[in-house]
Design a protein around this motif. Structure first.
Motif, PDB file in Angstrom:
ATOM      1  N   MET A 190     -47.466  60.050  58.707  1.00 27.20           N
ATOM      2  CA  MET A 190     -46.975  59.792  57.362  1.00 27.20           C
ATOM      3  C   MET A 190     -45.655  59.040  57.453  1.00 27.20           C
ATOM      4  N   LEU A 191     -45.523  57.988  56.664  1.00 28.00           N
ATOM      5  CA  LEU A 191     -44.307  57.182  56.639  1.00 28.00           C
ATOM      6  C   LEU A 191     -43.699  57.247  55.247  1.00 28.00           C
ATOM      7  N   LEU A 192     -42.435  57.638  55.161  1.00 23.38           N
ATOM      8  CA  LEU A 192     -41.725  57.751  53.889  1.00 23.38           C
ATOM      9  C   LEU A 192     -40.540  56.799  53.896  1.00 23.38           C
ATOM     10  N   TRP A 193     -40.225  56.196  52.741  1.00 29.61           N
ATOM     11  CA  TRP A 193     -39.074  55.308  52.665  1.00 29.61           C
ATOM     12  C   TRP A 193     -38.479  55.334  51.268  1.00 29.61           C
ATOM     13  N   LYS A 194     -37.220  54.907  51.183  1.00 24.39           N
ATOM     14  CA  LYS A 194     -36.516  54.877  49.911  1.00 24.39           C
ATOM     15  C   LYS A 194     -36.860  53.603  49.146  1.00 24.39           C
ATOM     16  N   SER A 195     -36.577  53.629  47.845  1.00 23.19           N
ATOM     17  CA  SER A 195     -36.984  52.532  46.964  1.00 23.19           C
ATOM     18  C   SER A 195     -36.210  51.243  47.211  1.00 23.19           C
ATOM     19  N   ASP A 196     -35.080  51.315  47.925  1.00 23.85           N
ATOM     20  CA  ASP A 196     -34.319  50.090  48.168  1.00 23.85           C
ATOM     21  C   ASP A 196     -34.784  49.366  49.432  1.00 23.85           C
ATOM     22  N   LYS A 197     -35.933  49.785  49.980  1.00 25.92           N
ATOM     23  CA  LYS A 197     -36.541  49.116  51.137  1.00 25.92           C
ATOM     24  C   LYS A 197     -37.924  48.609  50.742  1.00 25.92           C
ATOM     25  N   ASP A 198     -38.297  47.473  51.298  1.00 22.92           N
ATOM     26  CA  ASP A 198     -39.654  46.952  51.123  1.00 22.92           C
ATOM     27  C   ASP A 198     -40.404  47.121  52.436  1.00 22.92           C
ATOM     28  N   ILE A 199     -41.558  47.755  52.375  1.00 24.84           N
ATOM     29  CA  ILE A 199     -42.345  48.036  53.575  1.00 24.84           C
ATOM     30  C   ILE A 199     -43.649  47.244  53.533  1.00 24.84           C
ATOM     31  N   THR A 200     -43.929  46.543  54.620  1.00 24.30           N
ATOM     32  CA  THR A 200     -45.200  45.837  54.766  1.00 24.30           C
ATOM     33  C   THR A 200     -45.955  46.447  55.942  1.00 24.30           C
ATOM     34  N   ILE A 201     -47.047  47.127  55.645  1.00 20.87           N
ATOM     35  CA  ILE A 201     -47.834  47.774  56.697  1.00 20.87           C
ATOM     36  C   ILE A 201     -48.658  46.720  57.435  1.00 20.87           C
ATOM     37  N   ASN A 202     -48.498  46.672  58.740  1.00 21.64           N
ATOM     38  CA  ASN A 202     -49.280  45.742  59.559  1.00 21.64           C
ATOM     39  C   ASN A 202     -50.608  46.358  59.983  1.00 21.64           C
ATOM     40  N   ASN A 203     -50.551  47.550  60.530  1.00 21.11           N
ATOM     41  CA  ASN A 203     -51.761  48.267  60.924  1.00 21.11           C
ATOM     42  C   ASN A 203     -51.394  49.721  61.193  1.00 21.11           C
ATOM     43  N   TYR A 204     -52.401  50.561  61.322  1.00 21.33           N
ATOM     44  CA  TYR A 204     -52.149  51.977  61.579  1.00 21.33           C
ATOM     45  C   TYR A 204     -53.394  52.611  62.181  1.00 21.33           C
ATOM     46  N   SER A 205     -53.197  53.764  62.781  1.00 24.51           N
ATOM     47  CA  SER A 205     -54.292  54.555  63.338  1.00 24.51           C
ATOM     48  C   SER A 205     -53.837  56.010  63.333  1.00 24.51           C
ATOM     49  N   SER A 206     -54.620  56.877  63.945  1.00 24.99           N
ATOM     50  CA  SER A 206     -54.220  58.283  64.028  1.00 24.99           C
ATOM     51  C   SER A 206     -53.029  58.472  64.953  1.00 24.99           C
ATOM     52  N   ASN A 207     -52.690  57.452  65.751  1.00 28.21           N
ATOM     53  CA  ASN A 207     -51.592  57.556  66.708  1.00 28.21           C
ATOM     54  C   ASN A 207     -50.367  56.725  66.337  1.00 28.21           C
ATOM     55  N   HIS A 208     -50.468  55.866  65.319  1.00 35.17           N
ATOM     56  CA  HIS A 208     -49.312  55.017  65.038  1.00 35.17           C
ATOM     57  C   HIS A 208     -49.352  54.450  63.623  1.00 35.17           C
ATOM     58  N   ILE A 209     -48.180  54.025  63.156  1.00 32.78           N
ATOM     59  CA  ILE A 209     -48.042  53.228  61.935  1.00 32.78           C
ATOM     60  C   ILE A 209     -47.108  52.073  62.277  1.00 32.78           C
ATOM     61  N   ASP A 210     -47.560  50.860  62.061  1.00 28.38           N
ATOM     62  CA  ASP A 210     -46.752  49.683  62.382  1.00 28.38           C
ATOM     63  C   ASP A 210     -46.450  48.916  61.098  1.00 28.38           C
ATOM     64  N   CYS A 211     -45.183  48.521  60.922  1.00 31.88           N
ATOM     65  CA  CYS A 211     -44.806  47.859  59.678  1.00 31.88           C
ATOM     66  C   CYS A 211     -43.558  46.998  59.866  1.00 31.88           C
ATOM     67  N   PHE A 212     -43.262  46.190  58.849  1.00 28.39           N
ATOM     68  CA  PHE A 212     -42.001  45.468  58.754  1.00 28.39           C
ATOM     69  C   PHE A 212     -41.155  46.149  57.682  1.00 28.39           C
ATOM     70  N   VAL A 213     -39.884  46.339  57.970  1.00 30.24           N
ATOM     71  CA  VAL A 213     -38.952  46.946  57.020  1.00 30.24           C
ATOM     72  C   VAL A 213     -37.962  45.874  56.580  1.00 30.24           C
ATOM     73  N   GLU A 214     -37.857  45.675  55.271  1.00 29.94           N
ATOM     74  CA  GLU A 214     -36.950  44.649  54.750  1.00 29.94           C
ATOM     75  C   GLU A 214     -36.007  45.262  53.719  1.00 29.94           C
ATOM     76  N   PHE A 215     -34.708  45.015  53.914  1.00 28.91           N
ATOM     77  CA  PHE A 215     -33.700  45.483  52.977  1.00 28.91           C
ATOM     78  C   PHE A 215     -33.521  44.448  51.868  1.00 28.91           C
ATOM     79  N   HIS A 216     -32.978  44.886  50.755  1.00 28.75           N
ATOM     80  CA  HIS A 216     -32.808  43.978  49.623  1.00 28.75           C
ATOM     81  C   HIS A 216     -31.774  42.890  49.887  1.00 28.75           C
ATOM     82  N   ASP A 217     -30.947  43.077  50.923  1.00 24.37           N
ATOM     83  CA  ASP A 217     -29.973  42.031  51.263  1.00 24.37           C
ATOM     84  C   ASP A 217     -30.562  40.986  52.204  1.00 24.37           C
TER      85      ASP A 217
END
Length: 359
Positions: free
Chosen positions: A1-28
């Motif tokens: 499970m991946l949780l993040w705050k509203s001031d971040k933009d998350i782009t999920i690349n891929n995931y499985s039962s062993n991992h979650i891969d994403c890009f994290v972008e700040f509003h700045d």
């Protein structure tokens, strides 16, 4: 499970039962590559998770990359205290993956070990750094109190403090003293307030000598379904679990054949996990007696014993002996648990759920 705050933009690349891969972008405008990762608990399957990690690296090899989680592996034996020495053959694929992905371990802060035996002077011992963690068991939902506790603990606190909410949830469940059956008739489990890898046995279990490992095996059967449960427990001289294993098979076997099959399967699994063993115990006197004498008998029982002989050759000077079941009730619980699940289960350096009741 991946949780993040509203001031971040998350782009999920891929995931499985062993991992979650994403890009994290700040509003700045700043961004980085993030992977939440969990190494497979079974050593022989871990190579597949290293492949996943390499693929995540190839998604954006030039971006800043943060990998967090539990690799279930060490880069060297200096990263652990106690327990069996890791084989370099087991560690090397992880080392190669870290190098290939250009990852650098972060500087460690805090205590290396999570607990000691609290003795002073010469009796003081550092215990293995097995992190205590809260694990939610689905079977707790069968308790009427569980949903109320979850809702109360999760809503009473600010959503900005997720980790604190999880701690409160763990405390709430422990305080409520929830009980669950794990599907084993007559067996109840009390949710522990902390995780330990040492089992407190009521019956006397004799620990192996220092630096030695002892394996106990057992079998159980569900007569109505002809399902046979196999259980095995590998422990060190401190009584700490090195590996716990369960599986089930279908068939009509005699009691001695079931016990021999439990021994065969557990030894085969240890070979696959690249774990060693020095002392082996079973509660079948017939198995032990027949293993100690040569036979040309071609019965199914002796065929299994022949396979056991071949597997024992992987463990030089390993000794097999007979003990009464009361001296290792935990292994019987594992065999009973195997009748309630439809998959092979392996726990490394942790107490499995069916043994929580005997802590």
């Amino acid at each position: 499970m991946l949780l993040w705050k509203s001031d971040k933009d998350i782009t999920i690349n891929n995931y499985s039962s062993n991992h979650i891969d994403c890009f994290v972008e700040f509003h700045d405008g700043q961004s980085f590559h993030f992977t939440g990762f969990y190494g497979h608990p079974q050593v022989n399957q871990r190579i597949h998770t290293w492949t996943k990690l390499k693929r995540c690296f190839n998604i954006a090899p030039l971006r800043p990359w943060l990998v967090m989680g539990d690799f279930n592996e060490v880069l060297s034996n200096n990263e652990k205290i106690g327990g069996p020495i890791r084989n370099q053959h087991q560690i090397q694929p992880f080392q190669s993956t870290i190098d290939l992905c250009h990852l650098t371990p972060l500087i460690f802060e805090g205590e290396l070990c999570t607990w000691t035996n609290k003795c002073q002077g010469a009796g003081h011992q550092l215990q293995p750094a097995f992190k205590s963690r809260f694990r939610f068991e689905k079977i707790w939902l069968q308790d009427d109190q569980c949903l109320d506790i979850i809702q109360r603990q999760w809503t009473e606190n600010s959503p900005d403090h997720i980790l604190r909410d999880i701690d409160n949830l763990a405390s709430g469940i422990s305080f409520a003293n929830l009980r669950s059956s794990y599907g084993i008739n007559g067996i109840t489990s009390q949710v522990p307030t902390a995780t330990s890898t040492t089992i407190k046995t009521q019956a006397k279990w004799i620990a192996p000598p220092s630096s030695k490992l002892k394996l106990n095996t057992d079998a159980s059967i569900n007569m109505s379904s002809s399902l046979i449960g196999l259980g095995a427990l590998l422990r060190n001289s401190h009584g700490e679990i090195v590996a716990a294993m369960t599986t089930s098979i279908k068939g009509h076997l005699k009691p001695e054949e079931m016990e021999a099959m439990a021994l065969f399967w557990s030894l085969k699994t240890l070979v696959q996990l690249e774990l060693s063993v020095h002392l082996i115990e079973t509660d079948s006197l017939l198995v032990v007696r027949n293993l100690k004498k040569s036979s040309t008998n071609l019965t199914p029982f002796h065929a299994i014993l022949n396979d056991v002989h071949l597997l024992v050759s992987n463990f030089p000077r390993a000794q097999i002996s007979h003990v009464y079941r009361s001296t290792y009730n935990e292994t019987h619980l594992l065999a009973k648990f195997a009748l309630t699940v439809d998959t092979e289960c392996i726990w490394l350096e942790e107490i499995p759920p069916p043994l929580m009741t005997v802590m």
